[in-house]
Design a protein around this motif. Structure first.
Motif, PDB file in Angstrom:
ATOM      1  N   PHE A 402     102.169  51.701  69.009  1.00 51.41           N
ATOM      2  CA  PHE A 402     101.575  50.636  69.836  1.00 51.41           C
ATOM      3  C   PHE A 402     101.198  49.402  69.026  1.00 51.41           C
ATOM      4  O   PHE A 402     100.548  48.493  69.550  1.00 51.41           O
ATOM      5  N   HIS A 403     101.594  49.385  67.732  1.00 52.54           N
ATOM      6  CA  HIS A 403     101.351  48.225  66.864  1.00 52.54           C
ATOM      7  C   HIS A 403      99.860  47.865  66.807  1.00 52.54           C
ATOM      8  O   HIS A 403      99.476  46.692  66.969  1.00 52.54           O
ATOM      9  N   LEU A 404      99.027  48.852  66.578  1.00 57.83           N
ATOM     10  CA  LEU A 404      97.576  48.645  66.527  1.00 57.83           C
ATOM     11  C   LEU A 404      97.121  48.493  65.085  1.00 57.83           C
ATOM     12  O   LEU A 404      97.401  49.345  64.239  1.00 57.83           O
ATOM     13  N   LYS A 405      96.437  47.418  64.801  1.00 56.74           N
ATOM     14  CA  LYS A 405      95.936  47.165  63.458  1.00 56.74           C
ATOM     15  C   LYS A 405      94.490  46.695  63.520  1.00 56.74           C
ATOM     16  O   LYS A 405      94.011  46.254  64.562  1.00 56.74           O
ATOM     17  N   GLY A 406      93.808  46.772  62.360  1.00 54.30           N
ATOM     18  CA  GLY A 406      92.450  46.271  62.276  1.00 54.30           C
ATOM     19  C   GLY A 406      91.500  46.978  63.231  1.00 54.30           C
ATOM     20  O   GLY A 406      91.493  48.212  63.335  1.00 54.30           O
ATOM     21  N   ASP A 407      90.724  46.184  63.951  1.00 57.72           N
ATOM     22  CA  ASP A 407      89.743  46.755  64.872  1.00 57.72           C
ATOM     23  C   ASP A 407      90.389  47.472  66.040  1.00 57.72           C
ATOM     24  O   ASP A 407      89.748  48.309  66.700  1.00 57.72           O
ATOM     25  N   MET A 408      91.639  47.154  66.328  1.00 58.31           N
ATOM     26  CA  MET A 408      92.336  47.782  67.444  1.00 58.31           C
ATOM     27  C   MET A 408      92.832  49.186  67.102  1.00 58.31           C
ATOM     28  O   MET A 408      93.147  49.981  67.993  1.00 58.31           O
ATOM     29  N   ALA A 409      92.936  49.515  65.808  1.00 59.43           N
ATOM     30  CA  ALA A 409      93.529  50.786  65.378  1.00 59.43           C
ATOM     31  C   ALA A 409      92.683  51.974  65.821  1.00 59.43           C
ATOM     32  O   ALA A 409      91.450  51.912  65.864  1.00 59.43           O
ATOM     33  N   ILE A 410      93.351  53.056  66.166  1.00 58.25           N
ATOM     34  CA  ILE A 410      92.700  54.283  66.576  1.00 58.25           C
ATOM     35  C   ILE A 410      92.339  55.089  65.331  1.00 58.25           C
ATOM     36  O   ILE A 410      93.165  55.295  64.444  1.00 58.25           O
ATOM     37  N   ASP A 411      91.103  55.581  65.268  1.00 59.45           N
ATOM     38  CA  ASP A 411      90.634  56.372  64.132  1.00 59.45           C
ATOM     39  C   ASP A 411      90.982  57.849  64.354  1.00 59.45           C
ATOM     40  O   ASP A 411      90.944  58.335  65.479  1.00 59.45           O
ATOM     41  N   LYS A 412      91.301  58.542  63.269  1.00 58.31           N
ATOM     42  CA  LYS A 412      91.660  59.961  63.405  1.00 58.31           C
ATOM     43  C   LYS A 412      90.468  60.806  63.873  1.00 58.31           C
ATOM     44  O   LYS A 412      90.663  61.934  64.339  1.00 58.31           O
ATOM     45  N   LYS A 413      89.263  60.254  63.778  1.00 54.26           N
ATOM     46  CA  LYS A 413      88.074  60.983  64.216  1.00 54.26           C
ATOM     47  C   LYS A 413      87.805  60.828  65.705  1.00 54.26           C
ATOM     48  O   LYS A 413      86.896  61.475  66.240  1.00 54.26           O
ATOM     49  N   ASP A 414      88.576  59.995  66.377  1.00 58.72           N
ATOM     50  CA  ASP A 414      88.426  59.817  67.826  1.00 58.72           C
ATOM     51  C   ASP A 414      88.654  61.170  68.517  1.00 58.72           C
ATOM     52  O   ASP A 414      89.663  61.847  68.249  1.00 58.72           O
ATOM     53  N   GLU A 415      87.742  61.567  69.392  1.00 63.62           N
ATOM     54  CA  GLU A 415      87.846  62.885  70.020  1.00 63.62           C
ATOM     55  C   GLU A 415      89.109  63.040  70.866  1.00 63.62           C
ATOM     56  O   GLU A 415      89.627  64.143  71.058  1.00 63.62           O
ATOM     57  N   ARG A 416      89.648  61.928  71.356  1.00 63.14           N
ATOM     58  CA  ARG A 416      90.881  61.995  72.137  1.00 63.14           C
ATOM     59  C   ARG A 416      92.074  62.372  71.261  1.00 63.14           C
ATOM     60  O   ARG A 416      93.012  63.029  71.707  1.00 63.14           O
ATOM     61  N   VAL A 417      92.016  61.942  69.989  1.00 67.61           N
ATOM     62  CA  VAL A 417      93.039  62.354  69.034  1.00 67.61           C
ATOM     63  C   VAL A 417      92.983  63.868  68.834  1.00 67.61           C
ATOM     64  O   VAL A 417      94.008  64.549  68.777  1.00 67.61           O
TER      65      VAL A 417
END
Length: 461
Positions: A402-417
């Protein structure tokens, strides 16, 4: 033993004498045939002498057609356009060589000539026969390759000639080309199994003499027909690429700009040998797109583009993003399946599956990407999802897709991940062995990150 002054070394040196032999020299101590060829060392090391200018030549429409179905006229025309686009006015993609034997080949030559491109220049290839030479004159081509096999394997076993008979036939056709004002490019076939001092150098000396008399270049292509050449310092002739190139320049008196290396990949050495030829004095290396050619293939053109950039420190004006266009044309239009992990052109050449690598990509793609593949080749790094990808792999896939960078990037700690990873883990617990495809991952993203689908759709539109 004759000696003469060498204008290159500025020294008096031995003049190598032609040796006509009754029995072929097959170098059985190196090529026993019933065993794997041997690497024999003479410990002779010659100096590097890289030319001022380096060039890449192409044989996609000649040698490249000898291992696949023939290209159509339109396909040749499109690929020729892409070669021109890759060259981008630099003149580095110097020439492209064509067959002239079939009607399709000749139609393709005419169509490519009509484009009026400066580069690649159009050249041809013929056997050392006068009836073949007539084809070149009829087409109005200014330079042609001529097959002049130089090993005793070819002279004695294929041509059924002696060395002197072969040499006289070769010199006759080269003279005919020069008389017609056409530049001959002599393809010294099977040079890595040839008697270098007893046949190759005396023959090349005669060719250079013809060149001086005619006032036209006589180009030399050193053909590693079976991929037996070796770049390792100290390996003995006839397999030593450094000694072959050094000898042709310094003893054969072939100007670097007239000298070309043609390699094959039978022993995985095509790219290394081609770069070595550059380093030791050949200005030109012959290649084919994607390395498609006889048996294991030729030196890949795209690989030598990358070698050029590494040696020179810049692109020289070439447009490297066209490499990706070429790969996409082969796969999408020619239905040619490129092995996915092929460097620079495979779909997965910059893909990672390992979770630890994906974690590095999340932090900074430079950690595990060979260079900025997005900028240079238009190919962002890819994450492939399987049982070993982990949370980092899932997050990296989402951010890349989805070309997400910087503040838009999804963190691996996100519970949805974590929920997506739990679904993946269950798939493999139930016996799955294949990777999780992009379409499946997109469906999971649609379920857990619905806002990303609308973002991707807006970008497409």
């Amino acid at each position: 033993m004759n000696v003469k002054f060498n204008k290159y070394s500025k020294m008096m040196e031995i003049e190598f004498q032609f040796r006509d032999v009754q029995d072929p020299n097959l170098f059985r101590n190196i090529f026993p045939y019933n065993e794997v060829p041997r690497l024999v060392f003479n410990h002779r090391v010659v100096p590097m002498n890289i030319p001022e200018k380096l060039y890449i030549t192409d044989t996609t429409f000649r040698d490249g057609q000898q291992s696949r179905s023939p290209y159509t006229v339109e396909e040749i025309s499109k690929l020729f356009d892409l070669l021109h686009k890759l060259d981008n006015g630099s003149g580095i993609i110097k020439q492209s060589e064509f067959f002239l034997y079939s009607k399709v080949d000749r139609e393709a030559v005419v169509k490519c000539m009509e484009k009026g491109y400066d580069y690649p220049q159009i050249t041809s290839w013929i056997r050392a026969k006068k009836e073949d030479f007539q084809l070149v004159k009829d087409m109005g081509i200014k330079e042609t390759g001529i097959l002049v096999s130089c090993s005793d394997y070819h002279i004695f076993k294929k041509l059924k000639m002696t060395r002197s008979q072969a040499m006289e036939q070769y010199l006759g056709i080269v003279s005919a080309a020069l008389d017609a004002g056409i530049v001959p490019r002599c393809h010294l076939e099977d040079i890595t199994r040839a008697d270098f001092y007893g046949f190759v150098l005396p023959f090349v000396n005669r060719l250079m003499e013809l060149s001086r008399q005619a006032g036209l270049p006589v180009k030399i292509r050193a053909c590693d027909t079976l991929g037996l050449g070796v770049s390792i310092p100290g390996v003995a002739l006839p397999r030593s690429v450094p000694q072959i190139i050094y000898g042709l320049v310094n003893y054969g008196e072939v100007p670097s700009e007239w000298l070309e290396w043609h390699g094959h990949n039978d022993f995985y050495r095509a790219v290394t040998n081609s770069t070595t030829a550059w380093l030791y004095g050949a200005a030109n290396v012959n290649t084919s797109l994607l390395g498609i050619g006889e048996r294991t293939g030729n030196t890949p053109l795209e690989a030598m583009v990358m070698e050029y950039v590494q040696l020179r420190g810049d692109t020289g004006g070439m447009d490297l993003r066209v490499i990706t266009e070429i790969a996409e044309y082969f796969e999408n239009e020619l239905n040619y399946e490129i092995p996915p992990r092929t460097p620079f052109v495979g779909r997965a050449f910059n893909a990672t599956r390992a979770g630890i690598h994906a974690d590095g990509l999340l932090k900074d793609e430079e950690i595990y990407n060979i260079f900025d593949t997005t900028k240079i080749l238009g190919r962002p790094p890819v994450v492939v999802i399987d049982a070993h990808s982990g949370l980092a792999g899932v997050a990296a896939w989402i951010n890349s897709y989805f070309h997400l960078k910087g503040d838009m990037a999804i963190d691996k700690k996100d519970e949805r991940v974590a929920r997506i990873k739990a679904w993946i883990d269950k798939e493999y617990e139930n016996g799955r062995t294949t990777v999780i495809g992009d379409s499946e991952m997109e469906q999971l993203a649609k379920e857990y990150f619905p806002e990303l689908l609308s973002l991707r759709q807006s970008r497409v539109e």
